[in-house]
Design an enzyme around this catalytic site. Structure first.
Site, PDB file in Angstrom:
ATOM      1  N   ASP A 143       0.000  -1.161  -0.041  1.00 37.82           N
ATOM      2  CA  ASP A 143      -0.174   0.474   0.475  1.00 37.82           C
ATOM      3  C   ASP A 143       0.645   1.419   0.205  1.00 37.82           C
ATOM      4  O   ASP A 143       1.426   1.700   0.563  1.00 37.82           O
ATOM      5  CB  ASP A 143      -0.470  -0.198   1.250  1.00 37.82           C
ATOM      6  CG  ASP A 143      -2.596   0.269   1.334  1.00 37.82           C
ATOM      7  OD1 ASP A 143      -2.413   1.788  -0.674  1.00 37.82           O
ATOM      8  OD2 ASP A 143      -3.207   0.872   2.620  1.00 37.82           O
ATOM      9  N   HIS A 144       0.623   2.377  -1.086  1.00 41.68           N
ATOM     10  CA  HIS A 144       0.887   3.901  -0.588  1.00 41.68           C
ATOM     11  C   HIS A 144       2.380   3.735  -1.096  1.00 41.68           C
ATOM     12  O   HIS A 144       3.459   4.115  -0.540  1.00 41.68           O
ATOM     13  CB  HIS A 144       0.762   4.609   0.411  1.00 41.68           C
ATOM     14  CG  HIS A 144      -0.362   4.684   0.498  1.00 41.68           C
ATOM     15  ND1 HIS A 144      -0.748   5.875  -0.210  1.00 41.68           N
ATOM     16  CD2 HIS A 144      -1.733   5.095   1.100  1.00 41.68           C
ATOM     17  CE1 HIS A 144      -2.413   6.445   0.287  1.00 41.68           C
ATOM     18  NE2 HIS A 144      -2.767   5.478   1.142  1.00 41.68           N
TER      19      HIS A 144
ATOM     20  N   GLU B 202      -3.464  -0.665  -8.714  1.00 40.08           N
ATOM     21  CA  GLU B 202      -4.227   0.192  -8.047  1.00 40.08           C
ATOM     22  C   GLU B 202      -3.512   2.020  -8.369  1.00 40.08           C
ATOM     23  O   GLU B 202      -2.164   2.034  -7.754  1.00 40.08           O
ATOM     24  CB  GLU B 202      -4.553   0.260  -6.031  1.00 40.08           C
ATOM     25  CG  GLU B 202      -5.870   1.443  -5.839  1.00 40.08           C
ATOM     26  CD  GLU B 202      -6.503   1.276  -5.153  1.00 40.08           C
ATOM     27  OE1 GLU B 202      -7.167  -0.319  -4.758  1.00 40.08           O
ATOM     28  OE2 GLU B 202      -6.221   2.200  -3.852  1.00 40.08           O
TER      29      GLU B 202
ATOM     30  N   LYS C 216      -8.985   9.787   9.902  1.00 42.40           N
ATOM     31  CA  LYS C 216      -8.816   8.414  10.141  1.00 42.40           C
ATOM     32  C   LYS C 216      -9.927   7.897  11.533  1.00 42.40           C
ATOM     33  O   LYS C 216      -9.976   8.732  12.407  1.00 42.40           O
ATOM     34  CB  LYS C 216      -7.449   7.911  10.686  1.00 42.40           C
ATOM     35  CG  LYS C 216      -6.306   8.342   9.869  1.00 42.40           C
ATOM     36  CD  LYS C 216      -6.026   7.431   9.197  1.00 42.40           C
ATOM     37  CE  LYS C 216      -5.750   7.463   7.224  1.00 42.40           C
ATOM     38  NZ  LYS C 216      -5.312   6.901   6.117  1.00 42.40           N
TER      39      LYS C 216
ATOM     40  N   HIS D 276     -10.259   4.652   0.149  1.00 45.14           N
ATOM     41  CA  HIS D 276      -9.107   4.128   1.862  1.00 45.14           C
ATOM     42  C   HIS D 276      -9.553   5.150   2.677  1.00 45.14           C
ATOM     43  O   HIS D 276     -10.573   6.071   2.308  1.00 45.14           O
ATOM     44  CB  HIS D 276      -7.605   5.408   0.637  1.00 45.14           C
ATOM     45  CG  HIS D 276      -6.983   4.634  -0.111  1.00 45.14           C
ATOM     46  ND1 HIS D 276      -5.721   4.479  -0.049  1.00 45.14           N
ATOM     47  CD2 HIS D 276      -7.222   3.645  -1.056  1.00 45.14           C
ATOM     48  CE1 HIS D 276      -5.341   4.273  -1.458  1.00 45.14           C
ATOM     49  NE2 HIS D 276      -5.735   3.331  -1.527  1.00 45.14           N
TER      50      HIS D 276
END
Ligand code: ZN
Length: 424
Positions: free
Chosen positions: A96-97, A210, A252, A285
Site C-alpha cells: 500500500d502507498h 491500484e 482516520k 481509502h
C-alpha cells in the site's frame, strides 16, 4: 507440529496453495490491514459471511516504518491467521502507498500481488489557483515526452467534443482540461513509470495495480478523474482500482464528515468514469468506520468497489485491552495524548486532546466506551507507531492480546461485520 517461524510459513505456502497470495481482479473486495499481525482470524470470520474477496496482507510503507515490520513479516502474519481459520478461498496482498521503485521491489520479493501506487508527491495542488498566464507556463513545463503526447493531442482527445460517460455526457473546456493536466500530469507520468517497472520486476507473475490520489488537498473533480483514467489507458497501464480523493473528509477511524447528498452525486460520476475507462473498481481509502457512506457506495458501484481499512483493527485491540487490562489502557491513553501533537502531522485528523472525556473520572468497566468517542478514536488511531515502539507498553500490549486472543478475534469480527454487511 513445528514452530510458527518464517521458514515454516514458506514451507506451508509451498505445500498448501491457498496460503499463497493471489490476484482478485474485478471482484468486489475489502482490504483488511492489520498493524499488529493478530487481526486476520477476526477478518477471516467476518469475510466468510460475505461474497467479498479479501486482502489480508496489507500495509503501507509508512505503517511498516512505524511498526518496524517488513513486507515478509506482514505476509507471514496474514498466512498464520488464514491457516488458523482454515480459509481456503484465496486472498490478496496489497503493497500500500508505494512511492518508489525500490519500495515496490521489496514487496514484490515478498510475494505481494496488489500494488498501490501513490504519486501524491507529484500532484500540483496549486493548479486550481493559477492565473491564465501561469497556467500556460505550467502546461509548457509538463513532461510531454514522458507522457508521449502534446497539449494539442490532449485537447483533441478530451475537449473538442463531449466526452461520453455512459449515463451522461460531459463537455470540458480547454482551460478545465489543462488545469487537470497541470494538477495530475506528473502524477500520471510517475504512475506509468512505476507500472512499467513492476511489469519488469514481476516478469510474468500475475499482479494488479491500484492508483491512489486520496491524500491530496482538494477533492478529485470529474474532469480530473477523466484526465487520469484516459491518460493511463492511452499509455498502456492496466489497473484494477483507483482511489480518487472524494468530496468531504475521510478522517482516520471515524465516520464520514460531509454532505451525503453531495457525496452521492460526486460518487455516481466517479462510477461512470470507472465504467467508461475500465471497468475498474473505485477504492475507498481510509475506509474504516465510514458507515454512513457504505450503503451509497454499495448501491452506486455494485461490484466495482474496494474498501480499504487499516487502523480500525488496532482500535479493536485497544477495546480488548480496555476490557481485559484497564490499567494498561489508561497508560496507553495518557501516552497517546502526549504524542498526538507530533504524530498527527502526517494524517487527516481534527481531534483535540482537550475534548476527550476524562479517563480519571471513569470506572474501569466504562473505559471501553472511550472507543466510541470521536476525539479518543482519532488520537488513539494515529499514535499506534509511538505506542508500539514504547518498550514499557509494547510487551504488555501484545501479552494482553495473546492471552485474550478469542476476545480480540470476536471484537474484530463484530466490527468488520458492520463494515462488510452493506457490501454483502
Ligand atoms: Zn490511502
Amino acid at each position: 507440529m513445528g514452530p510458527a517461524t518464517s521458514r515454516s510459513a514458506a514451507w506451508l505456502r509451498k505445500t498448501l496453495p491457498f496460503l499463497k497470495a493471489v490476484t482478485i481482479g474485478l471482484k468486489k473486495s475489502a482490504g483488511c490491514g492489520d498493524r499488529l499481525g493478530l487481526a486476520t482470524p477476526g477478518h477471516v470470520r467476518a469475510i466468510r459471511k460475505t461474497g467479498v474477496a479479501p486482502i489480508f496482507a496489507q500495509q503501507s510503507v509508512r505503517e511498516n516504518e512505524r511498526t518496524g515490520r517488513t513486507p515478509s513479516q506482514v505476509m507471514d502474519d496474514a498466512l498464520w491467521g488464514v491457516f488458523q481459520e482454515g480459509w481456503r478461498h484465496g486472498f490478496g496482498a496489497d503493497a500500500d502507498h508505494l512511492k518508489t521503485a525500490d519500495q515496490a521491489d521489496a514487496f514484490a520479493a515478498a510475494g505481494y500481488t496488489f500494488f498501490t501506487i501513490d504519486p501524491g508527491e507529484y500532484v500540483d495542488n496549486d493548479a486550481e489557483k493559477l492565473s491564465a498566464r501561469e497556467l500556460e507556463q505550467k502546461v509548457g513545463e509538463l513532461p510531454w515526452a514522458e507522457l508521449e503526447s502534446s497539449p494539442s493531442d490532449l485537447e483533441h482527445t478530451l475537449s473538442e467534443k463531449p466526452v461520453d460517460l455512459g449515463d451522461f455526457r460531459s463537455r470540458f473546456t480547454r482551460e478545465e482540461l489543462m488545469r487537470a493536466a497541470v494538477k495530475y500530469g506528473k502524477a500520471v507520468s510517475h504512475t506509468v513509470r512505476l507500472y512499467r517497472h513492476l511489469v519488469q520486476t514481476m516478469s510474468g507473475r500475475l499482479f494488479e495495480l491500484e492508483m491512489s490520489v486520496d491524500e491530496t488537498e482538494s477533492a478529485t473533480k470529474l474532469v480530473e478523474h477523466v484526465y487520469i483514467a484516459s491518460e493511463l489507458k492511452r499509455l498502456g497501464v492496466v489497473w484494477v482500482s483507483l482511489a480518487p480523493r472524494y468530496v468531504g473528509a475521510f478522517e482516520k477511524g471515524v465516520d464520514y464528515i460531509g454532505d451525503l447528498e453531495q457525496f452521492q452525486r460526486a460518487f455516481a460520476r466517479h462510477v461512470a468514469v470507472a465504467k467508461t475507462y475500465g471497468p475498474y473498481k473505485l477504492s475507498i481509502h481510509s475506509g474504516s468506520d465510514k458507515f454512513s457512506i457504505y450503503p451509497i457506495a454499495a448501491r452506486l458501484a455494485g461490484d466495482l468497489i474496494h474498501l480499504k481499512t487499516a487502523g480500525t483493527s488496532y482500535l479493536e485491540a485497544l477495546r480488548t485491552i480496555a476490557r481485559c487490562n484497564p490499567k494498561l489502557f489508561r497508560d496507553i491513553l495518557r501516552f497517546a495524548e502526549g504524542r498526538y501533537p507530533i504524530d498527527r502531522a502526517t494524517y487527516h485528523v481534527s481531534a483535540e486532546t482537550s475534548r476527550i472525556p476524562d479517563a480519571g473520572k471513569l470506572d474501569d468497566q466504562d473505559l471501553p466506551e472511550l472507543l466510541e468517542d470521536f476525539h479518543a478514536r482519532e488520537i488513539l488511531h494515529v499514535t499506534y507507531g509511538s505506542v508500539l515502539n514504547q518498550d514499557r507498553l509494547r510487551a504488555p500490549f501484545f501479552d494482553t492480546l495473546r492471552r485474550n486472543e478469542e476476545e480480540y478475534t470476536q471484537a474484530v469480527e463484530a466490527h468488520f461485520d458492520r463494515h462488510l454487511n452493506p457490501f454483502k
